[in-house]
Design a protein around this motif. Structure first.
Motif, short mmCIF file in Angstrom:
data_model
loop_
_atom_site.label_atom_id
_atom_site.label_comp_id
_atom_site.label_asym_id
_atom_site.label_seq_id
_atom_site.Cartn_x
_atom_site.Cartn_y
_atom_site.Cartn_z
N THR A 45 0.83 -1.20 0.00
CA THR A 45 0.00 0.00 0.00
C THR A 45 0.86 1.25 0.00
OG1 THR A 45 -1.91 -1.05 1.05
CG2 THR A 45 -1.69 1.32 1.33
N GLN A 84 -10.50 1.11 -0.34
CA GLN A 84 -11.30 0.01 0.19
C GLN A 84 -12.60 0.50 0.81
OE1 GLN A 84 -9.19 -2.58 2.87
NE2 GLN A 84 -11.01 -3.68 3.50
N GLU A 161 -6.94 -2.56 -2.29
CA GLU A 161 -7.80 -3.59 -1.72
C GLU A 161 -9.28 -3.21 -1.85
OE1 GLU A 161 -6.52 -6.15 1.15
OE2 GLU A 161 -4.66 -5.14 1.64
N GLY A 164 -12.04 -5.74 -0.46
CA GLY A 164 -11.81 -6.34 0.85
C GLY A 164 -13.02 -6.37 1.76
N THR A 193 -3.50 -6.15 -3.12
CA THR A 193 -4.26 -7.15 -2.38
C THR A 193 -3.31 -8.04 -1.59
OG1 THR A 193 -5.93 -8.90 -2.54
CG2 THR A 193 -4.28 -8.83 -4.27
N HIS A 194 -3.85 -8.67 -0.55
CA HIS A 194 -3.11 -9.72 0.15
C HIS A 194 -3.68 -11.09 -0.20
CE1 HIS A 194 -6.61 -8.93 2.75
NE2 HIS A 194 -6.56 -10.22 3.00
N ASP A 195 -4.69 -11.11 -1.07
CA ASP A 195 -5.39 -12.33 -1.44
C ASP A 195 -4.74 -12.93 -2.68
OD1 ASP A 195 -7.22 -14.21 -2.56
OD2 ASP A 195 -8.90 -13.23 -1.56
#
Length: 383
Positions: A45, A84, A161, A164, A193-195
């Motif tokens: 980010t 987000q 994100e 999210g 994203t962290h996905d």
């Protein structure tokens, strides 16, 4: 041939004594969907916010279409950001939210109406112009935020994100819609994203960030099938990973020794030599098993349990040192009963041999490989 639309050159970011971004060199190509992927706190980010202008780099150069922008205000850059939390104006209806940027720029009313209506149709909100924001669902609010960002026709859209807050089903639906929209418009999307599944589904390329450094940047298939580091192998999908030492290497592959036995693998890194401390990673779906030892392998384990997860079954195997290995199969009939002794092996090409620490910082054309020498020496001493 696509050209870079955003370039980050030797960019560093410090927050006091916290070194958040470390010598980032990155080219984002015109018209691509690039995802910055990594765990919370890795710097993804912060990287996005430096491109947008909401954060300033401590050092280094950021260029948009060849022009240095690191000292420009956010509104002076030809980029827009989708957050987000949507950041919509609750006191305005959908039409006015989307039109806001055009009104600030004093665009004629007729043109505003035409562009807003076209944009609402593009994000599948045709006829929603008079709807109040508090009457919209989460997915609809996200579409409004995207329409508002796109109405100004930015060269680059930054998305932090943005899905999210949505439930799983809606998030998967919006992933497809966002990718469709990006292809239709041809605008460069930079997505945080962290996905990992989200990144693999949507991206043209993925930059995997680990502790402020880009470990690997490549197309999703390469990221998944040819991880450059132990971190990437463990973060993208599931991997069984063992600490190892190279005991032999020839044209057919690499033999490694681990605390639980010997194994075979391959590596794209030609600098790996006999005696090097490495990791060997194999996906659960690529892990094979037999009740007899296989040539080149001596990894022995005991079946602990079977776990049903819908479209497949996971067999959990405990190795001699207590390490848990996972094996994925589509039928429980293929599994061995708990308590049985088995030997694990895999096709040599499915075992990825990785240096213990091989941080990769890349631009769009080449890998710049470096590492933390103290960390490597410390690991080797422990091994």
């Amino acid at each position: 041939m696509a050209k870079p639309i955003v370039s980050m050159i030797n960019v560093e970011k410090w927050y006091g004594a916290n070194h958040v971004i470390k010598n980032c060199n990155l080219n984002i190509m015109e018209g691509e969907f690039l995802t910055l992927l990594g765990p919370s706190g890795c710097g993804k980010t912060t990287t996005l916010r430096m491109i947008s202008g909401f954060e300033l780099p401590t050092s280094g150069v950021i260029r948009v279409e060849g022009e240095s922008v690191e000292k420009k205000e956010p509104y002076e850059r030809d980029v827009n950001t989708v957050f987000q939390n949507y950041a919509l104006f609750p006191n305005m209806n959908v039409f006015d939210n989307v039109a806001y940027g055009l009104k600030v720029k004093k665009v004629p009313k007729d043109e505003i109406a035409e562009r807003v209506n076209k944009m609402l149709k593009l994000v599948q909100l045709d006829g929603f112009g008079k709807r109040r924001i508090n009457q919209m669902s989460g997915g609809q609010k996200q579409r409004v935020a995207i329409a508002r960002a796109l109405i100004n026709r930015p060269k680059v859209l930054l998305l932090d994100e943005p899905l999210g807050a949505l439930d799983l089903k809606l998030r998967k639906q919006m992933q497809i819609e966002l990718k469709r929209l990006q292809r239709k418009l041809g605008i460069t999307f930079v997505y945080v994203t962290h996905d990992q599944e989200e990144a693999l589904t949507m991206s043209d390329r993925i930059a995997v960030i680990n502790e402020g450094v880009i470990d690997q940047i490549d197309v999703p298939q390469k990221i998944y099938n040819h991880p450059a580091t132990r971190f990437v192998a463990g973060f993208i999908g599931e991997s069984n990973i063992l600490d190892a030492v190279v005991v032999g290497r020839n044209d057919t592959g690499i033999q490694v020794g681990t605390e639980v036995g010997n194994a075979l693998g391959v590596s794209d890194d030609e600098t790996i030599e006999t005696g090097d401390a490495v990791s060997i990673a194999v996906r659960p779906e690529d892990t094979l098993f037999s009740q007899e030892r296989q040539p080149g392998f001596s990894i022995r384990g005991v079946v602990k349990d079977h776990v049903f997860v819908g479209n497949l079954v996971k067999m959990m195997v405990t190795l001699n040192d207590g390490t848990e290995f996972k094996i994925n199969r589509f039928s429980e009939d293929e599994m061995i009963e708990p308590g049985q002794v088995i030997y694990l092996y895999w096709e040599k090409e499915k075992g990825k041999v990785l240096k213990t620490r091989n941080l990769v910082n890349t631009d769009s054309h080449r890998d710049i490989k470096g590492g933390d020498e103290d960390e490597e020496e410390g690991y080797a001493a422990e091994a």
